[in-house]
Write a protein that holds these residues in place. Structure first.
Motif, PDB file in Angstrom:
ATOM      1  N   ASP A 278     -41.420 125.715 -43.274  1.00  0.00           N
ATOM      2  CA  ASP A 278     -41.656 126.793 -42.317  1.00  0.00           C
ATOM      3  C   ASP A 278     -42.296 126.289 -41.039  1.00  0.00           C
ATOM      4  O   ASP A 278     -42.466 127.065 -40.092  1.00  0.00           O
ATOM      5  CB  ASP A 278     -42.555 127.870 -42.933  1.00  0.00           C
ATOM      6  N   ARG A 279     -42.674 125.042 -40.995  1.00  0.00           N
ATOM      7  CA  ARG A 279     -43.367 124.516 -39.832  1.00  0.00           C
ATOM      8  C   ARG A 279     -42.363 124.002 -38.807  1.00  0.00           C
ATOM      9  O   ARG A 279     -41.270 123.530 -39.158  1.00  0.00           O
ATOM     10  CB  ARG A 279     -44.312 123.390 -40.240  1.00  0.00           C
TER      11      ARG A 279
ATOM     12  N   PRO B 276     -57.050 130.578 -41.445  1.00  0.00           N
ATOM     13  CA  PRO B 276     -55.724 129.937 -41.391  1.00  0.00           C
ATOM     14  C   PRO B 276     -55.079 129.944 -42.772  1.00  0.00           C
ATOM     15  O   PRO B 276     -55.744 129.741 -43.780  1.00  0.00           O
ATOM     16  CB  PRO B 276     -56.049 128.502 -40.934  1.00  0.00           C
ATOM     17  N   ARG B 277     -53.793 130.197 -42.809  1.00  0.00           N
ATOM     18  CA  ARG B 277     -53.082 130.261 -44.069  1.00  0.00           C
ATOM     19  C   ARG B 277     -52.140 129.071 -44.232  1.00  0.00           C
ATOM     20  O   ARG B 277     -51.641 128.521 -43.257  1.00  0.00           O
ATOM     21  CB  ARG B 277     -52.286 131.563 -44.174  1.00  0.00           C
ATOM     22  N   TYR B 278     -51.917 128.712 -45.477  1.00  0.00           N
ATOM     23  CA  TYR B 278     -51.013 127.603 -45.776  1.00  0.00           C
ATOM     24  C   TYR B 278     -49.579 127.996 -45.449  1.00  0.00           C
ATOM     25  O   TYR B 278     -49.148 129.112 -45.732  1.00  0.00           O
ATOM     26  CB  TYR B 278     -51.110 127.232 -47.266  1.00  0.00           C
ATOM     27  N   ARG B 279     -48.864 127.084 -44.850  1.00  0.00           N
ATOM     28  CA  ARG B 279     -47.445 127.282 -44.575  1.00  0.00           C
ATOM     29  C   ARG B 279     -46.666 126.113 -45.162  1.00  0.00           C
ATOM     30  O   ARG B 279     -46.986 124.953 -44.866  1.00  0.00           O
ATOM     31  CB  ARG B 279     -47.191 127.359 -43.071  1.00  0.00           C
ATOM     32  N   PRO B 280     -45.654 126.395 -45.962  1.00  0.00           N
ATOM     33  CA  PRO B 280     -44.846 125.306 -46.510  1.00  0.00           C
ATOM     34  C   PRO B 280     -44.245 124.462 -45.398  1.00  0.00           C
ATOM     35  O   PRO B 280     -43.997 124.942 -44.291  1.00  0.00           O
ATOM     36  CB  PRO B 280     -43.752 126.044 -47.307  1.00  0.00           C
ATOM     37  N   ALA B 281     -43.996 123.214 -45.679  1.00  0.00           N
ATOM     38  CA  ALA B 281     -43.476 122.297 -44.658  1.00  0.00           C
ATOM     39  C   ALA B 281     -42.170 122.795 -44.058  1.00  0.00           C
ATOM     40  O   ALA B 281     -41.894 122.595 -42.876  1.00  0.00           O
ATOM     41  CB  ALA B 281     -43.271 120.912 -45.272  1.00  0.00           C
TER      42      ALA B 281
END
Length: 210
Positions: free
Chosen positions: A206-207, A199-204
């Motif tokens: 982009d959520r 799983p990769r980090y997604r900035p808030a």
């Protein structure tokens, strides 16, 4: 018997890594010296960093120049057939997976043999298996392998971790080598077949809003 097989596979891994380095040189349209440099850095770079970090000097290929000679020879051969090999690069990734898993185990083994603790041994296994490729990509101006979506470094971490864990609990060296190799190669193979990634980090921003 297993030690002999492992030794052969070690040389196989050096050759495969040297080829992948030389193929980066072909994509950058380097001359034959560039091929030799890129192939050598990839083939022995990880082991060099391991030895330096562990204080093992001179490093392994200085003690055994045949490693460097092999990398140069393989790179020069690749220069002559790069067009043929480049079109089959996907198949080469499977051989690279063998080298990755094997170097993770042998790198950790070398660290343990020279008195390193379990955590450092695992780290040295990962360094041996991956740092040559990282240096290759940086020198070749390509996206480093650590940024690849497919699982790569994690496979080396698993292989080295399984090997060291089994050695620590008293499992025979041969069994630990086999288990570590199978786990590392198995995870990397699965990643190649099914494009597995962590799983990769997604900035808030982009959520999706809840």
């Amino acid at each position: 018997m297993l030690q002999t097989i492992t030794s052969y596979l070690d040389w196989f891994g050096v050759c495969v890594f040297a080829v992948t380095g030389a193929l980066v040189a072909s994509r950058k349209q380097m001359d034959i010296v560039g091929f030799a440099l890129m192939g050598s850095v990839t083939g022995i770079g990880g082991g060099t960093i391991r030895d330096v970090l562990l204080g093992l000097t001179p490093v392994f290929w200085v003690q055994k120049p045949s490693y460097l000679i092999t990398c140069i020879s393989v790179s020069v051969a690749t220069f002559l057939v790069a067009g043929f090999m480049q079109s089959r690069y996907r198949y080469l990734l499977w051989f690279d997976a063998v080298g990755l898993a094997l170097f993770a185990v042998t790198g950790a083994s070398t660290a343990l043999q020279h008195g390193a603790g379990a955590t450092i041994a695992i780290a040295m296994g990962v360094a041996t298996a991956t740092f040559g490729g990282i240096i290759r990509d940086i020198m070749g101006g390509e996206s480093p392998v650590i940024l690849s979506r497919e699982i790569y470094i994690t496979a080396a971490l698993l292989g080295a971790g399984v090997y060291v864990s089994l050695v620590v609990i008293g499992t025979s060296q041969d069994a630990a080598i086999v288990a570590g190799f199978i786990c590392g190669f198995g995870l990397r193979s699965a990643a190649l077949m099914w494009q597995l990634s962590l799983p990769r980090y997604r900035p808030a921003t982009d959520r999706n809003p809840e």
